[in-house]
Design a protein around this motif. Sequence first.
Motif, PDB file in Angstrom:
ATOM      1  N   PRO A  39      72.246  76.763  28.183  1.00 25.55           N
ATOM      2  CA  PRO A  39      71.920  76.653  29.569  1.00 25.55           C
ATOM      3  C   PRO A  39      70.728  77.631  30.049  1.00 25.55           C
ATOM      4  CG  PRO A  39      74.164  76.602  29.200  1.00 25.55           C
ATOM      5  CD  PRO A  39      73.602  76.741  27.857  1.00 25.55           C
ATOM      6  N   VAL A  40      70.887  78.675  29.344  1.00 27.77           N
ATOM      7  CA  VAL A  40      69.741  79.761  29.894  1.00 27.77           C
ATOM      8  C   VAL A  40      68.407  79.331  29.496  1.00 27.77           C
ATOM      9  CG1 VAL A  40      69.157  82.189  29.281  1.00 27.77           C
ATOM     10  CG2 VAL A  40      71.507  81.791  29.627  1.00 27.77           C
ATOM     11  N   VAL A  41      68.296  78.671  28.137  1.00 24.31           N
ATOM     12  CA  VAL A  41      67.145  77.944  27.792  1.00 24.31           C
ATOM     13  C   VAL A  41      66.475  76.925  28.790  1.00 24.31           C
ATOM     14  CG1 VAL A  41      65.616  76.938  26.090  1.00 24.31           C
ATOM     15  CG2 VAL A  41      67.268  78.798  25.554  1.00 24.31           C
ATOM     16  N   ARG A  42      67.563  76.124  29.104  1.00 22.49           N
ATOM     17  CA  ARG A  42      67.291  75.221  30.287  1.00 22.49           C
ATOM     18  C   ARG A  42      66.718  75.544  31.275  1.00 22.49           C
ATOM     19  NH1 ARG A  42      72.684  72.361  29.046  1.00 22.49           N
ATOM     20  NH2 ARG A  42      72.236  70.966  27.090  1.00 22.49           N
ATOM     21  N   TRP A  43      67.656  76.511  32.195  1.00 21.68           N
ATOM     22  CA  TRP A  43      67.186  77.154  33.319  1.00 21.68           C
ATOM     23  C   TRP A  43      65.961  77.845  33.277  1.00 21.68           C
ATOM     24  CZ3 TRP A  43      68.522  76.195  37.901  1.00 21.68           C
ATOM     25  CH2 TRP A  43      69.743  75.465  38.186  1.00 21.68           C
ATOM     26  N   SER A  44      65.649  78.686  32.044  1.00 17.92           N
ATOM     27  CA  SER A  44      64.334  79.195  32.124  1.00 17.92           C
ATOM     28  C   SER A  44      63.211  78.092  31.963  1.00 17.92           C
ATOM     29  CB  SER A  44      64.102  79.712  30.909  1.00 17.92           C
ATOM     30  OG  SER A  44      63.216  80.480  30.366  1.00 17.92           O
ATOM     31  N   TYR A  45      63.338  77.179  31.287  1.00 19.61           N
ATOM     32  CA  TYR A  45      62.295  75.997  31.448  1.00 19.61           C
ATOM     33  C   TYR A  45      62.052  75.386  32.808  1.00 19.61           C
ATOM     34  CZ  TYR A  45      61.378  76.128  26.355  1.00 19.61           C
ATOM     35  OH  TYR A  45      61.061  76.602  25.175  1.00 19.61           O
ATOM     36  N   ALA A  46      63.303  75.171  33.516  1.00 19.58           N
ATOM     37  CA  ALA A  46      63.029  74.604  34.777  1.00 19.58           C
ATOM     38  C   ALA A  46      62.547  75.447  35.609  1.00 19.58           C
ATOM     39  CB  ALA A  46      64.575  74.248  35.102  1.00 19.58           C
ATOM     40  N   LEU A  47      62.859  76.664  35.677  1.00 22.92           N
ATOM     41  CA  LEU A  47      62.062  77.661  36.659  1.00 22.92           C
ATOM     42  C   LEU A  47      60.591  78.046  36.184  1.00 22.92           C
ATOM     43  CD1 LEU A  47      65.010  80.089  37.049  1.00 22.92           C
ATOM     44  CD2 LEU A  47      64.169  78.290  38.789  1.00 22.92           C
ATOM     45  N   THR A  48      60.273  78.069  34.776  1.00 24.18           N
ATOM     46  CA  THR A  48      59.013  78.157  34.326  1.00 24.18           C
ATOM     47  C   THR A  48      58.065  76.910  34.784  1.00 24.18           C
ATOM     48  OG1 THR A  48      59.681  79.335  32.559  1.00 24.18           O
ATOM     49  CG2 THR A  48      57.673  78.505  32.324  1.00 24.18           C
ATOM     50  N   THR A  70      55.977  83.442  35.281  1.00 22.31           N
ATOM     51  CA  THR A  70      55.745  82.581  34.165  1.00 22.31           C
ATOM     52  C   THR A  70      56.036  83.346  32.867  1.00 22.31           C
ATOM     53  OG1 THR A  70      54.132  81.458  35.242  1.00 22.31           O
ATOM     54  CG2 THR A  70      53.799  81.368  32.746  1.00 22.31           C
ATOM     55  N   SER A  71      55.611  84.450  32.923  1.00 25.51           N
ATOM     56  CA  SER A  71      55.899  85.430  31.681  1.00 25.51           C
ATOM     57  C   SER A  71      57.078  85.663  31.449  1.00 25.51           C
ATOM     58  CB  SER A  71      55.125  86.812  31.860  1.00 25.51           C
ATOM     59  OG  SER A  71      55.329  87.828  30.814  1.00 25.51           O
ATOM     60  N   ALA A  72      57.940  85.993  32.489  1.00 23.31           N
ATOM     61  CA  ALA A  72      59.521  86.216  32.339  1.00 23.31           C
ATOM     62  C   ALA A  72      60.157  84.800  31.527  1.00 23.31           C
ATOM     63  CB  ALA A  72      60.270  86.487  33.506  1.00 23.31           C
ATOM     64  N   GLY A  73      59.514  83.623  32.420  1.00 24.44           N
ATOM     65  CA  GLY A  73      60.396  82.318  32.076  1.00 24.44           C
ATOM     66  C   GLY A  73      59.817  81.739  30.532  1.00 24.44           C
ATOM     67  N   LEU A  74      58.776  82.452  30.162  1.00 24.96           N
ATOM     68  CA  LEU A  74      58.285  82.062  28.915  1.00 24.96           C
ATOM     69  C   LEU A  74      59.076  82.988  27.729  1.00 24.96           C
ATOM     70  CD1 LEU A  74      54.578  81.055  29.277  1.00 24.96           C
ATOM     71  CD2 LEU A  74      56.478  79.599  28.901  1.00 24.96           C
TER      72      LEU A  74
END
Length: 166
Positions: A39-48, A70-74
Amino acid sequence: MSAPPEEQSPVRRPCSCSVSAARWTWRPGEGATRYGRVPVVRWSYALTVLAVAGVVLVPGPPLYLFVALTSAGLYVPFSLHITLGQDYLPTRVGTASGVTLGLAVSIGGLASPAIGALADATSLRTALAPLIALPAVGWLLLRPLREPAAPKVPGHGRLGGGSPGA
Protein backbone atom coordinates in the motif's frame (compact mmCIF):
# COMPACT_ATOMS: atom_id res chain seq x y z
CA MET A 1 9.15 38.52 -10.72
CA SER A 2 11.43 35.51 -10.77
CA ALA A 3 13.73 34.49 -13.59
CA PRO A 4 12.56 31.81 -16.00
CA PRO A 5 13.65 28.28 -14.99
CA GLU A 6 16.37 28.18 -17.65
CA GLU A 7 17.99 31.32 -16.13
CA GLN A 8 17.85 30.14 -12.50
CA SER A 9 20.82 28.67 -10.71
CA PRO A 10 21.45 25.07 -11.85
CA VAL A 11 22.43 24.20 -8.26
CA ARG A 12 18.96 24.72 -6.77
CA ARG A 13 17.16 21.79 -8.39
CA PRO A 14 19.69 19.08 -7.43
CA CYS A 15 19.87 20.50 -3.90
CA SER A 16 16.11 20.28 -3.42
CA CYS A 17 16.21 16.69 -4.69
CA SER A 18 19.05 15.78 -2.33
CA VAL A 19 17.42 17.33 0.73
CA SER A 20 14.14 15.60 -0.05
CA ALA A 21 15.90 12.29 -0.67
CA ALA A 22 17.74 12.50 2.64
CA ARG A 23 14.51 13.18 4.48
CA TRP A 24 12.50 10.45 2.75
CA THR A 25 14.97 7.58 2.86
CA TRP A 26 13.89 6.62 6.39
CA ARG A 27 10.17 7.39 6.09
CA PRO A 28 9.14 4.36 3.99
CA GLY A 29 10.00 1.96 6.80
CA GLU A 30 7.66 3.73 9.19
CA GLY A 31 4.79 3.72 6.68
CA ALA A 32 5.45 0.12 5.67
CA THR A 33 5.42 -1.01 9.29
CA ARG A 34 2.12 0.69 9.90
CA TYR A 35 0.26 0.12 6.62
CA GLY A 36 2.23 -2.55 4.71
CA ARG A 37 4.81 -2.19 1.96
CA VAL A 38 2.52 -2.70 -1.03
CA PRO A 39 0.00 0.00 0.00
CA VAL A 40 2.83 2.46 0.71
CA VAL A 41 4.33 1.85 -2.75
CA ARG A 42 0.88 2.20 -4.37
CA TRP A 43 0.19 5.52 -2.63
CA SER A 44 3.66 6.74 -3.44
CA TYR A 45 3.14 6.09 -7.14
CA ALA A 46 -0.31 7.65 -7.13
CA LEU A 47 1.00 10.84 -5.53
CA THR A 48 4.06 10.84 -7.80
CA VAL A 49 1.80 11.12 -10.85
CA LEU A 50 0.60 14.50 -9.55
CA ALA A 51 4.09 15.56 -8.50
CA VAL A 52 5.65 14.78 -11.91
CA ALA A 53 2.77 16.58 -13.61
CA GLY A 54 3.61 19.60 -11.45
CA VAL A 55 7.27 19.44 -12.49
CA VAL A 56 6.28 19.37 -16.14
CA LEU A 57 3.42 21.86 -16.09
CA VAL A 58 3.96 24.36 -13.24
CA PRO A 59 6.25 27.33 -13.95
CA GLY A 60 8.13 29.54 -11.51
CA PRO A 61 9.03 29.01 -7.86
CA PRO A 62 6.23 26.50 -7.13
CA LEU A 63 8.17 24.18 -9.42
CA TYR A 64 10.59 23.53 -6.54
CA LEU A 65 7.80 22.11 -4.38
CA PHE A 66 6.90 19.66 -7.15
CA VAL A 67 10.56 18.71 -7.64
CA ALA A 68 10.80 17.92 -3.91
CA LEU A 69 7.52 15.96 -3.99
CA THR A 70 8.65 14.02 -7.06
CA SER A 71 11.93 13.23 -5.36
CA ALA A 72 10.15 11.99 -2.25
CA GLY A 73 7.62 10.02 -4.29
CA LEU A 74 10.37 8.22 -6.18
CA TYR A 75 12.57 7.56 -3.16
CA VAL A 76 9.82 6.21 -0.91
CA PRO A 77 9.31 2.97 -2.86
CA PHE A 78 13.01 2.41 -3.59
CA SER A 79 13.93 0.28 -0.56
CA LEU A 80 10.45 -1.23 -0.43
CA HIS A 81 10.88 -2.57 -3.99
CA ILE A 82 14.05 -4.36 -2.95
CA THR A 83 12.54 -6.01 0.12
CA LEU A 84 9.34 -6.91 -1.74
CA GLY A 85 11.36 -8.50 -4.53
CA GLN A 86 13.32 -10.51 -2.01
CA ASP A 87 10.15 -11.68 -0.28
CA TYR A 88 8.47 -12.62 -3.57
CA LEU A 89 11.58 -14.67 -4.49
CA PRO A 90 12.86 -15.82 -1.08
CA THR A 91 15.11 -18.56 -2.46
CA ARG A 92 16.61 -16.22 -5.07
CA VAL A 93 17.50 -13.05 -3.16
CA GLY A 94 20.29 -12.14 -5.59
CA THR A 95 18.00 -12.49 -8.59
CA ALA A 96 15.34 -10.39 -6.86
CA SER A 97 17.85 -7.62 -6.13
CA GLY A 98 19.18 -7.74 -9.68
CA VAL A 99 15.71 -7.46 -11.15
CA THR A 100 14.51 -4.67 -8.87
CA LEU A 101 17.67 -2.57 -9.14
CA GLY A 102 19.35 -3.65 -12.36
CA LEU A 103 16.28 -3.64 -14.55
CA ALA A 104 15.11 -0.24 -13.32
CA VAL A 105 18.52 1.37 -13.80
CA SER A 106 18.97 -0.27 -17.21
CA ILE A 107 15.61 0.89 -18.51
CA GLY A 108 16.28 4.41 -17.25
CA GLY A 109 19.69 4.39 -18.91
CA LEU A 110 18.19 3.28 -22.20
CA ALA A 111 15.37 5.83 -22.09
CA SER A 112 17.50 8.86 -21.13
CA PRO A 113 19.08 9.42 -24.56
CA ALA A 114 15.66 9.16 -26.22
CA ILE A 115 14.18 11.72 -23.82
CA GLY A 116 17.17 13.99 -24.42
CA ALA A 117 16.83 13.70 -28.20
CA LEU A 118 13.12 14.49 -27.95
CA ALA A 119 13.90 17.53 -25.77
CA ASP A 120 16.46 18.74 -28.32
CA ALA A 121 13.98 18.31 -31.17
CA THR A 122 10.98 19.84 -29.39
CA SER A 123 11.07 21.24 -25.84
CA LEU A 124 11.87 20.00 -22.37
CA ARG A 125 8.19 20.12 -21.42
CA THR A 126 7.23 17.96 -24.41
CA ALA A 127 10.00 15.47 -23.63
CA LEU A 128 9.08 15.18 -19.95
CA ALA A 129 5.30 15.02 -20.43
CA PRO A 130 5.26 11.25 -21.16
CA LEU A 131 7.02 10.68 -17.83
CA ILE A 132 3.82 11.70 -16.06
CA ALA A 133 2.34 8.36 -17.11
CA LEU A 134 5.16 6.17 -15.76
CA PRO A 135 4.15 6.29 -12.07
CA ALA A 136 0.56 5.61 -13.18
CA VAL A 137 1.76 2.50 -15.02
CA GLY A 138 3.61 1.43 -11.85
CA TRP A 139 0.46 1.97 -9.80
CA LEU A 140 -1.60 -0.11 -12.25
CA LEU A 141 0.94 -2.95 -12.22
CA LEU A 142 0.91 -2.96 -8.40
CA ARG A 143 -2.89 -3.27 -8.17
CA PRO A 144 -2.98 -7.10 -8.19
CA LEU A 145 -0.01 -7.54 -5.84
CA ARG A 146 -0.58 -8.53 -2.22
CA GLU A 147 1.79 -8.27 0.70
CA PRO A 148 3.96 -11.41 0.64
CA ALA A 149 4.05 -13.65 3.67
CA ALA A 150 7.21 -13.43 5.75
CA PRO A 151 9.55 -16.26 4.76
CA LYS A 152 9.96 -19.18 7.11
CA VAL A 153 13.41 -19.99 8.41
CA PRO A 154 13.94 -23.67 9.34
CA GLY A 155 14.03 -24.06 13.11
CA HIS A 156 13.39 -20.37 13.77
CA GLY A 157 9.76 -19.73 12.83
CA ARG A 158 9.03 -16.67 10.71
CA LEU A 159 11.31 -13.75 9.94
CA GLY A 160 10.06 -10.28 10.75
CA GLY A 161 7.88 -11.27 13.67
CA GLY A 162 4.51 -11.25 11.91
CA SER A 163 2.35 -9.05 9.77
CA PRO A 164 2.81 -5.31 9.22
CA GLY A 165 1.32 -3.18 11.94
CA ALA A 166 1.35 -6.01 14.48
